[in-house]
Design a protein around this motif. Structure first.
Motif, mmCIF file in Angstrom:
data_model
loop_
_atom_site.group_PDB
_atom_site.id
_atom_site.type_symbol
_atom_site.label_atom_id
_atom_site.label_comp_id
_atom_site.label_asym_id
_atom_site.label_seq_id
_atom_site.Cartn_x
_atom_site.Cartn_y
_atom_site.Cartn_z
ATOM 1 N N VAL A 4 5.709 -2.617 -5.374
ATOM 2 C CA VAL A 4 5.448 -3.004 -4.014
ATOM 3 C C VAL A 4 5.312 -1.820 -3.088
ATOM 4 O O VAL A 4 5.398 -1.959 -1.892
ATOM 5 N N ILE A 22 11.868 -9.186 0.157
ATOM 6 C CA ILE A 22 11.184 -8.655 -1.022
ATOM 7 C C ILE A 22 11.460 -7.164 -1.167
ATOM 8 O O ILE A 22 11.680 -6.661 -2.272
ATOM 9 N N ARG A 26 13.337 -5.664 -4.460
ATOM 10 C CA ARG A 26 12.734 -4.588 -5.241
ATOM 11 C C ARG A 26 13.702 -3.417 -5.378
ATOM 12 O O ARG A 26 13.868 -2.846 -6.467
ATOM 13 N N LEU A 82 5.389 -9.280 -8.168
ATOM 14 C CA LEU A 82 5.278 -8.724 -6.825
ATOM 15 C C LEU A 82 4.066 -7.814 -6.700
ATOM 16 O O LEU A 82 3.389 -7.795 -5.667
ATOM 17 N N TYR A 85 1.180 -9.955 -6.235
ATOM 18 C CA TYR A 85 1.236 -10.589 -4.915
ATOM 19 C C TYR A 85 0.648 -9.697 -3.824
ATOM 20 O O TYR A 85 0.046 -10.184 -2.867
#
Length: 384
Positions: A4, A22, A26, A82, A85
């Motif tokens: 991410v 998030i 992470r 992720l 995403y």
């Protein structure tokens, strides 16, 4: 981790794209990865540079093996989810050329640095435990081009996944419309879990767990591919930020129920030999159970953690924001730090579980501090 970084850097496109939960998840799972490798150091099964205690059926050995087995079922898959995403938003912000440039910089450069510097450094450090010279081993690695990506296999895989997604996106020619449909039904999720388990079983007939192809353990890639694709599909509708509470509760309950099934089957087999064959792959009951067990555990834990962290960490305090900013760099540098900490007190007699906890904790703290220093270098800060 690498997963991410684009999302964190998306602050350039507007702070509204950041998600504190998030980011915190992470960061927390990055530290879990450090403890995962600490567990392998002291008795769990897995590949690592320095192993002080061999796997065994002692209490500490069984607990550490169980710890790593459960981790492996979901934590790298979470990173791929992720990453998927945040892939479509990154493309929308940068365009095709900018997207490629960003991925090469943020994934390719760390991968190259690990290949050429951190891998030989970590390997040389680990060999000092066998009485070999650090310098001679380091030079040997370079002279014989002995380079590997280590944990940065993840960046290698993401580059491949991003390239495949980019080709698909360009062939589509138009961006998919924002998908505001409901979160996938439980029936759809069950179908996805079963298909992922079947794909894992079939992959492991050819590439059992532990077999590397181009530094990638393809036996695990059924879930990685499925979760990356799911992340890409979820992006437009922001599904990961709108997980229905009933779905989260159901699948988390399923995960907790499924979690002990694999280790219990292993214990039964040790006593009665009713499940012949290796779980790593093949036409045998253990391989079938392992392949289908993983996605059931992964889905529940991933949904549960995403929901919890977004509820608990909607706004990050200074520590969590700092940890999130350093997470990818911690991921990159943790192998030599962890190996160094373990070797530093290898001659001290202590229980394996205590060494696991202390080595993991000290390594996390040192990685946090070192990452903070490295991020003061502008060139490094721009890359990670």
């Amino acid at each position: 981790v690498a997963v991410v970084r684009p999302a964190l850097r998306s602050a350039k496109a507007g702070a509204k794209e950041r998600n504190g939960g998030i980011d915190a998840l992470r960061a927390a799972v990055t530290l879990l990865l450090v403890f995962h490798h600490s567990a392998i150091t002291y008795g769990a099964i897995g590949g690592w540079y320095y192993k002080e205690i061999a796997p065994s059926i002692s209490l500490s050995g069984v607990l550490l093996i169980l710890f790593c087995t459960v981790n492996q079922a979901w934590f790298m898959g979470l990173f791929f989810l992720l990453s998927g995403y945040f892939t479509p938003p990154a493309f929308d912000r940068h365009g095709a050329a900018g997207f490629v440039r960003e991925r090469v910089i943020r994934l390719g450069i760390p991968l190259l640095v690990y290949f050429l510097l951190l891998y030989p450094l970590t390997e040389a450090l680990a060999q000092t435990a066998k009485g070999r010279s650090f310098i001679s081993v380091f030079v040997y690695q370079w002279m014989h081009a002995r380079f590997e990506p280590g944990p940065l296999w993840f960046a290698e895989a993401l580059l491949i996944f991003a390239a495949v997604w980019l080709v698909w996106r360009l062939l589509r020619k138009s961006a998919p419309a924002a998908d505001r449909t409901l979160f996938p039904s439980n029936a759809a999720l069950l179908g996805a879990v079963l298909l992922t388990g079947l794909a894992a079983f079939l992959l492991r007939l050819v590439w059992p767990v532990g077999v590397n192809v181009g530094f990638l353990q393809l036996g695990y890639f059924a879930s990685y591919i499925a979760l990356f694709a799911a992340g890409c599909a979820a992006a437009s509708g922001k599904w990961l930020e709108r997980i229905p509470a009933p779905s989260k509760r159901l699948w988390l309950k399923v995960a907790w129920i499924a979690c002990p099934i694999l280790p219990l089957a292993g214990l039964v087999d040790l006593r009665f030999h009713v499940f012949p064959g290796p779980s790593e792959g093949g036409l045998n009951p253990q391989a079938v159970l392992y392949a289908f067990w993983e996605p059931f555990v992964a889905l529940g834990f991933i949904l549960g953690l995403l929901a919890f962290f977004q509820r608990r960490f909607a706004v990050l305090n200074r520590f969590w924001a700092s940890l999130a900013r350093r997470a990818f760099l911690i991921y990159i540098i943790h192998p030599p730090v962890l190996v160094g900490v373990a070797i530093a007190w290898r001659d001290v007699a202590a229980p394996a579980l205590l060494k696991f906890l202390l080595t993991g904790s000290v390594a996390c703290a040192l990685c946090y501090l070192v990452a903070g220093v490295l991020l003061r270098v502008p060139a490094i800060a721009r890359i990670v």
